[in-house]
Write a protein that holds these residues in place. Structure first.
Motif, PDB file in Angstrom:
ATOM      1  N   HIS A   1      63.130 -13.549  22.708  1.00  0.00           N
ATOM      2  CA  HIS A   1      63.929 -13.834  23.684  1.00  0.00           C
ATOM      3  C   HIS A   1      63.284 -14.698  25.218  1.00  0.00           C
ATOM      4  O   HIS A   1      62.355 -14.279  25.455  1.00  0.00           O
ATOM      5  CB  HIS A   1      64.693 -12.578  24.158  1.00  0.00           C
ATOM      6  CG  HIS A   1      65.555 -11.685  23.369  1.00  0.00           C
ATOM      7  ND1 HIS A   1      66.353 -12.040  22.617  1.00  0.00           N
ATOM      8  CD2 HIS A   1      64.919 -10.579  22.684  1.00  0.00           C
ATOM      9  CE1 HIS A   1      66.735 -11.062  21.773  1.00  0.00           C
ATOM     10  NE2 HIS A   1      65.780 -10.253  21.892  1.00  0.00           N
ATOM     11  N   GLU A   2      64.157 -15.341  25.594  1.00  0.00           N
ATOM     12  CA  GLU A   2      63.672 -16.215  26.891  1.00  0.00           C
ATOM     13  C   GLU A   2      64.754 -15.783  28.034  1.00  0.00           C
ATOM     14  O   GLU A   2      65.912 -15.887  27.744  1.00  0.00           O
ATOM     15  CB  GLU A   2      63.396 -17.619  26.642  1.00  0.00           C
ATOM     16  CG  GLU A   2      62.851 -18.353  27.738  1.00  0.00           C
ATOM     17  CD  GLU A   2      62.597 -19.735  27.554  1.00  0.00           C
ATOM     18  OE1 GLU A   2      61.524 -20.177  27.909  1.00  0.00           O
ATOM     19  OE2 GLU A   2      63.546 -20.719  26.846  1.00  0.00           O
ATOM     20  N   ILE A   3      64.117 -15.574  28.999  1.00  0.00           N
ATOM     21  CA  ILE A   3      65.036 -15.399  30.339  1.00  0.00           C
ATOM     22  C   ILE A   3      64.969 -16.426  31.325  1.00  0.00           C
ATOM     23  O   ILE A   3      63.723 -16.585  31.627  1.00  0.00           O
ATOM     24  CB  ILE A   3      64.633 -13.911  30.866  1.00  0.00           C
ATOM     25  CG1 ILE A   3      64.965 -12.514  29.656  1.00  0.00           C
ATOM     26  CG2 ILE A   3      65.654 -13.505  31.986  1.00  0.00           C
ATOM     27  CD1 ILE A   3      64.097 -11.429  30.172  1.00  0.00           C
ATOM     28  N   GLU A   4      65.992 -16.891  31.739  1.00  0.00           N
ATOM     29  CA  GLU A   4      65.772 -17.854  32.852  1.00  0.00           C
ATOM     30  C   GLU A   4      66.503 -17.156  34.090  1.00  0.00           C
ATOM     31  O   GLU A   4      67.861 -16.582  34.036  1.00  0.00           O
ATOM     32  CB  GLU A   4      66.592 -19.233  32.621  1.00  0.00           C
ATOM     33  CG  GLU A   4      66.626 -20.252  33.660  1.00  0.00           C
ATOM     34  CD  GLU A   4      66.959 -21.417  33.456  1.00  0.00           C
ATOM     35  OE1 GLU A   4      66.263 -22.436  33.807  1.00  0.00           O
ATOM     36  OE2 GLU A   4      67.997 -21.638  32.591  1.00  0.00           O
ATOM     37  N   TYR A   5      65.949 -17.263  35.404  1.00  0.00           N
ATOM     38  CA  TYR A   5      66.489 -16.545  36.614  1.00  0.00           C
ATOM     39  C   TYR A   5      66.245 -17.439  37.594  1.00  0.00           C
ATOM     40  O   TYR A   5      65.333 -18.251  37.841  1.00  0.00           O
ATOM     41  CB  TYR A   5      65.912 -15.090  36.618  1.00  0.00           C
ATOM     42  CG  TYR A   5      64.350 -14.907  36.335  1.00  0.00           C
ATOM     43  CD1 TYR A   5      63.538 -15.222  37.821  1.00  0.00           C
ATOM     44  CD2 TYR A   5      63.689 -14.979  35.349  1.00  0.00           C
ATOM     45  CE1 TYR A   5      62.166 -15.438  37.534  1.00  0.00           C
ATOM     46  CE2 TYR A   5      62.156 -15.006  35.336  1.00  0.00           C
ATOM     47  CZ  TYR A   5      61.394 -15.280  36.368  1.00  0.00           C
ATOM     48  OH  TYR A   5      60.109 -15.188  36.321  1.00  0.00           O
ATOM     49  N   VAL A   6      67.078 -17.078  38.757  1.00  0.00           N
ATOM     50  CA  VAL A   6      67.036 -17.809  39.984  1.00  0.00           C
ATOM     51  C   VAL A   6      66.476 -16.796  41.115  1.00  0.00           C
ATOM     52  O   VAL A   6      67.212 -15.612  41.141  1.00  0.00           O
ATOM     53  CB  VAL A   6      68.255 -18.615  40.286  1.00  0.00           C
ATOM     54  CG1 VAL A   6      68.372 -19.153  41.556  1.00  0.00           C
ATOM     55  CG2 VAL A   6      68.645 -19.243  39.033  1.00  0.00           C
ATOM     56  N   TYR A   7      65.769 -17.070  41.837  1.00  0.00           N
ATOM     57  CA  TYR A   7      65.218 -16.218  42.996  1.00  0.00           C
ATOM     58  C   TYR A   7      66.370 -16.253  43.994  1.00  0.00           C
ATOM     59  O   TYR A   7      66.859 -17.333  44.445  1.00  0.00           O
ATOM     60  CB  TYR A   7      63.912 -16.907  43.335  1.00  0.00           C
ATOM     61  CG  TYR A   7      62.723 -16.452  42.867  1.00  0.00           C
ATOM     62  CD1 TYR A   7      62.321 -15.031  42.935  1.00  0.00           C
ATOM     63  CD2 TYR A   7      62.251 -17.172  41.822  1.00  0.00           C
ATOM     64  CE1 TYR A   7      61.273 -14.598  42.125  1.00  0.00           C
ATOM     65  CE2 TYR A   7      60.997 -16.895  41.095  1.00  0.00           C
ATOM     66  CZ  TYR A   7      60.713 -15.739  41.224  1.00  0.00           C
ATOM     67  OH  TYR A   7      59.359 -15.375  40.569  1.00  0.00           O
ATOM     68  N   LYS A   8      66.685 -15.314  44.803  1.00  0.00           N
ATOM     69  CA  LYS A   8      67.338 -15.060  45.806  1.00  0.00           C
ATOM     70  C   LYS A   8      67.130 -16.002  47.083  1.00  0.00           C
ATOM     71  O   LYS A   8      67.869 -16.725  47.600  1.00  0.00           O
ATOM     72  CB  LYS A   8      67.483 -13.689  46.350  1.00  0.00           C
ATOM     73  CG  LYS A   8      68.631 -12.809  45.352  1.00  0.00           C
ATOM     74  CD  LYS A   8      68.616 -11.467  46.035  1.00  0.00           C
ATOM     75  CE  LYS A   8      69.301 -10.445  45.074  1.00  0.00           C
ATOM     76  NZ  LYS A   8      69.516  -8.989  45.625  1.00  0.00           N
ATOM     77  N   ASP A   9      65.854 -16.007  47.310  1.00  0.00           N
ATOM     78  CA  ASP A   9      65.294 -16.302  48.857  1.00  0.00           C
ATOM     79  C   ASP A   9      65.403 -17.992  48.700  1.00  0.00           C
ATOM     80  O   ASP A   9      65.652 -18.620  49.833  1.00  0.00           O
ATOM     81  CB  ASP A   9      64.143 -15.750  49.073  1.00  0.00           C
ATOM     82  CG  ASP A   9      62.983 -15.867  47.955  1.00  0.00           C
ATOM     83  OD1 ASP A   9      63.262 -16.437  47.104  1.00  0.00           O
ATOM     84  OD2 ASP A   9      61.828 -15.769  48.372  1.00  0.00           O
ATOM     85  N   ASN A  10      64.936 -18.396  47.629  1.00  0.00           N
ATOM     86  CA  ASN A  10      64.702 -20.038  47.686  1.00  0.00           C
ATOM     87  C   ASN A  10      65.371 -20.564  46.609  1.00  0.00           C
ATOM     88  O   ASN A  10      65.433 -22.024  46.531  1.00  0.00           O
ATOM     89  CB  ASN A  10      63.311 -20.469  47.472  1.00  0.00           C
ATOM     90  CG  ASN A  10      62.551 -19.875  46.253  1.00  0.00           C
ATOM     91  OD1 ASN A  10      63.216 -19.222  45.426  1.00  0.00           O
ATOM     92  ND2 ASN A  10      61.404 -19.918  46.593  1.00  0.00           N
ATOM     93  N   GLY A  11      66.101 -20.120  45.718  1.00  0.00           N
ATOM     94  CA  GLY A  11      66.922 -20.768  44.683  1.00  0.00           C
ATOM     95  C   GLY A  11      66.219 -21.269  43.546  1.00  0.00           C
ATOM     96  O   GLY A  11      66.776 -21.958  42.485  1.00  0.00           O
ATOM     97  N   LYS A  12      64.956 -20.960  43.662  1.00  0.00           N
ATOM     98  CA  LYS A  12      63.821 -21.507  42.530  1.00  0.00           C
ATOM     99  C   LYS A  12      64.142 -20.882  41.161  1.00  0.00           C
ATOM    100  O   LYS A  12      64.351 -19.639  41.124  1.00  0.00           O
ATOM    101  CB  LYS A  12      62.591 -21.159  42.937  1.00  0.00           C
ATOM    102  CG  LYS A  12      61.366 -21.796  41.853  1.00  0.00           C
ATOM    103  CD  LYS A  12      60.029 -21.474  42.363  1.00  0.00           C
ATOM    104  CE  LYS A  12      59.141 -21.952  41.525  1.00  0.00           C
ATOM    105  NZ  LYS A  12      57.549 -21.438  41.865  1.00  0.00           N
ATOM    106  N   LYS A  13      64.127 -21.576  40.135  1.00  0.00           N
ATOM    107  CA  LYS A  13      64.465 -21.222  38.610  1.00  0.00           C
ATOM    108  C   LYS A  13      63.059 -20.943  38.061  1.00  0.00           C
ATOM    109  O   LYS A  13      62.009 -21.758  38.096  1.00  0.00           O
ATOM    110  CB  LYS A  13      65.181 -22.245  37.739  1.00  0.00           C
ATOM    111  CG  LYS A  13      66.745 -22.286  38.481  1.00  0.00           C
ATOM    112  CD  LYS A  13      67.392 -23.261  37.424  1.00  0.00           C
ATOM    113  CE  LYS A  13      68.935 -23.288  37.839  1.00  0.00           C
ATOM    114  NZ  LYS A  13      69.408 -24.287  36.942  1.00  0.00           N
TER     115      LYS A  13
END
Length: 314
Positions: free
Chosen positions: A263-275
């Protein structure tokens, strides 16, 4: 009324006329009326001096004649210009566009059989019109016919089909997608637990009112497997991280301990929107949303589609 294909024109003029007729025949809308396979189809190479045989298939004690039908008109076939009758059968040579259509064998006023004569289309070996995929190692897989100029297509699995034998268990399209292409579902007998040593051999036959194409594609099942997107994703706090649990699609092979997925998970940081992406189930807490996808971890299949983005709260 008798049907004669001789034009009486000089050879070079007749050739040009036939060529123009062929172009018009191909381009006219509504000329491709065959939407299912006739019982008997014979394909001939264009202008081949070697004759093809149209078989009457029924023994008649009396005289048999052949008729040609196109656009609702039925005419007797004159045995000239490439036509020769041997017994009840009809041999046809130098086949071109005007000679394509339905031929029927008659005994008096009784129709004995019919055969569609079509031109043998040349196969483009660099661009297969068959595209196949499987969502698991179970007994079914799907194929799509990707060329839209044919009006009837059927697929078969195995050597009998690639040889065009009558014993082939042909499968008709399960669906015709809006662009005019065809989709199929086929079944195989491979064991999902055994090492795959033999290829699957898928043959397609396609027709329109003008031409016939037979093409075969060979591949291993493992090469077309692509899981569907995961069914369920859950997140639990694990110290300074989130532990992501991913449930495979319902269609994926079981047991999952044997048919393992990566499985691969892609996520977005709250503080800077970085993926960022990770194949570990442990990801940072400070994220706002995530999505996941899967692939076969053994053969490294293509990735599934991503799940929809999911907001993360904890």
């Amino acid at each position: 009324m008798h049907l004669t294909f001789g034009s009486g024109l000089p050879p070079e003029t007749a050739t040009l006329s036939l060529w123009i007729f062929g172009l018009l025949f191909i381009s006219l809308p509504g000329t491709y009326g065959l939407t299912s396979f006739p019982d008997n189809v014979v394909a001939a190479k264009r202008d081949d001096p070697s004759p093809v045989t149209l078989t009457c298939g029924v023994t008649s004690d009396g005289t048999t004649t052949w008729k040609f039908e196109k656009d609702g008109d039925i005419d007797d076939v004159d045995l000239v210009d490439g036509f020769q009758q041997e017994g009840c059968d009809l041999k046809v040579s130098y086949v071109d566009a005007p000679m394509v259509g339905e031929y029927s064998c008659w005994a008096g006023e009784r129709k004995l059989s019919s055969t569609h004569l079509l031109l043998d289309a040349e196969e483009d070996e660099t661009d297969s019109p068959i595209s196949c995929w499987a969502t698991s190692y179970n007994c079914k897989f799907s194929c799509k016919w990707t060329h839209s100029e044919y009006t009837a297509v059927r697929l078969g699995l195995g050597h009998d089909c690639s040889e065009g034998r009558k014993s082939c268990p042909w499968v008709n399209s399960s669906d015709q997608v809006p662009d005019g292409r065809f989709q199929f579902e086929l079944s195989h007998s491979l064991s999902p637990y055994a090492e795959e040593s033999n290829t699957l051999e898928v043959t397609a036959e396609a027709i329109n009112d003008y031409s016939f194409l037979r093409t075969t594609k060979r591949f291993y099942l493992r090469d077309i497997v692509k899981p569907e997107r995961p069914k369920k994703v859950t997140c639990l706090e694990d110290g300074q991280d989130l532990n992501v649990t991913i449930e495979p699609a319902s269609s994926w092979s079981t047991p999952h301990s044997y048919f393992s997925l990566e499985h691969e998970i892609e996520y977005v940081y709250k503080d800077n929107g970085k993926k960022e992406r990770s194949t570990s189930p442990l990801i940072p807490k400070g994220i706002s949303k995530l999505r996941v996808r899967s692939r076969d971890s053994l053969v490294l299949s293509p990735w599934s589609q991503w799940t929809a983005w999911r907001n993360v709260t904890y």
